[in-house]
Design a protein around this motif. Structure first.
Motif, mmCIF file in Angstrom:
data_model
loop_
_atom_site.group_PDB
_atom_site.id
_atom_site.type_symbol
_atom_site.label_atom_id
_atom_site.label_comp_id
_atom_site.label_asym_id
_atom_site.label_seq_id
_atom_site.Cartn_x
_atom_site.Cartn_y
_atom_site.Cartn_z
ATOM 1 N N THR A 242 0.832 -1.205 0.000
ATOM 2 C CA THR A 242 0.000 0.000 0.000
ATOM 3 C C THR A 242 0.867 1.256 0.000
ATOM 4 O OG1 THR A 242 -1.762 -1.152 1.196
ATOM 5 C CG2 THR A 242 -1.765 1.254 1.294
ATOM 6 N N ILE B 105 -6.824 2.826 -3.061
ATOM 7 C CA ILE B 105 -6.352 1.477 -2.781
ATOM 8 C C ILE B 105 -7.552 0.553 -2.649
ATOM 9 C CG2 ILE B 105 -5.159 0.015 -1.109
ATOM 10 C CD1 ILE B 105 -3.248 1.911 -2.562
ATOM 11 N N LEU C 134 -8.453 -3.000 -1.442
ATOM 12 C CA LEU C 134 -7.892 -4.032 -0.562
ATOM 13 C C LEU C 134 -8.815 -5.233 -0.450
ATOM 14 C CD1 LEU C 134 -6.161 -5.105 1.935
ATOM 15 C CD2 LEU C 134 -7.706 -3.697 3.342
ATOM 16 N N VAL D 184 -4.243 -1.144 6.912
ATOM 17 C CA VAL D 184 -4.157 -0.503 5.592
ATOM 18 C C VAL D 184 -4.790 0.883 5.634
ATOM 19 C CG1 VAL D 184 -4.809 -0.715 3.159
ATOM 20 C CG2 VAL D 184 -4.022 -2.723 4.418
ATOM 21 N N CYS E 30 -2.938 4.242 4.470
ATOM 22 C CA CYS E 30 -3.519 5.062 3.402
ATOM 23 C C CYS E 30 -3.531 6.554 3.735
ATOM 24 C CB CYS E 30 -4.956 4.617 3.116
ATOM 25 S SG CYS E 30 -5.094 3.158 2.074
#
Length: 256
Positions: free
Chosen positions: A90, A101, A103, A125, A129
């Motif tokens: 990421t 992103i 995921l 994540v 981000c």
């Protein structure tokens, strides 16, 4: 939803499209073509969605101020990579120029009863981000059960998803109206500003219209916009452009 003409639906769907190439044989030439196709005479798609290794190339082609966002995928398609690997993936994608992103949750672990695996992955994540948009893929065709789709949606939203997305497009069953209905209800009930992305198998304006009508029924007329609704598709653009040029939409596909 007020009755829109096929051309109006096509134009609207264009503005909501994440034009996707996640083929195993994707190469630099295909990315160049994808970036070109995303900028049509009728307007631009919302984004392109590509493998992480092509993000820097796409950013170079589109430029820093492009209206077309660059989305990329992590923990994709298996959902089985270690958290630290996905966080590194990421961070590198964002450094290369990714705006969004997508995921994949550890859906097999979730199916085995490990809800914490979902929360841990999405939270990690999300932190990596920062302000970058995070779309969380549930792989609803593998979850199958409506209760599991609902619970995975709840977990993803609670852990910080900006969007919840149906599918990778890499399994037998991808986006369905049934899964969309459940996910949209969870978004509504969360009272959070979370978007929805059906992906995989949506290939016609007629298909797209069904999802738009469902979303408006659940979320209201003013909810549908690129910040809250996207289509993930590779073939939809061809039908959109055909309809905008005066053709008829392809028949509704048997598998969404």
């Amino acid at each position: 939803m007020e009755l829109l003409s096929p051309r109006e639906v096509a134009s609207f769907a264009l503005s909501l499209l994440d034009l996707t190439n996640l083929r195993d044989d994707c190469d630099a030439a295909a990315i160049e073509k994808l970036c070109e196709r995303a900028q049509t005479p009728a307007g631009s798609t919302a984004a392109i969605c590509i493998w992480p290794r092509f993000v820097a190339q796409a950013r170079g082609i589109l430029g820093a101020d492009s209206k077309v966002k660059i989305a990329t995928v992590v923990n994709f398609p298996s959902g089985e990579l270690p958290v630290e690997t996905v966080v590194a993936e990421t961070s590198q994608a964002i450094a290369d120029g990714a705006d969004e992103i997508d995921l994949v949750i550890p859906y097999r672990a979730f199916l085995a009863g490990d809800e914490d695996a979902v929360t841990t992955m999405v939270s990690a994540v999300r932190a990596a981000c920062g302000p970058t948009t995070l779309k969380v893929i549930l792989e609803t065709g593998e979850l199958k059960d409506s209760g599991k789709i609902r619970r995975a949606s709840e977990l993803a939203i609670a852990a910080g998803a900006d969007f919840i997305k149906t599918s990778t497009g890499k399994v037998q069953v991808n986006a369905t109206l049934e899964a969309a209905d459940i996910m949209l209800q969870v978004i509504r009930d969360s009272r959070k500003n979370v978007g929805f992305k059906p992906a995989g198998g949506i290939s016609s304006v007629a298909d797209a219209d069904l999802y738009l009508r469902l979303a408006e029924t659940i979320m209201g007329a003013n909810w549908l916009m690129p910040s809250t609704f996207r289509f993930g598709a590779s073939g939809l653009l061809d039908d959109i452009l055909s309809v905008l040029n005066g053709g008829a939409s392809a028949r509704v596909s048997s598998a969404y």
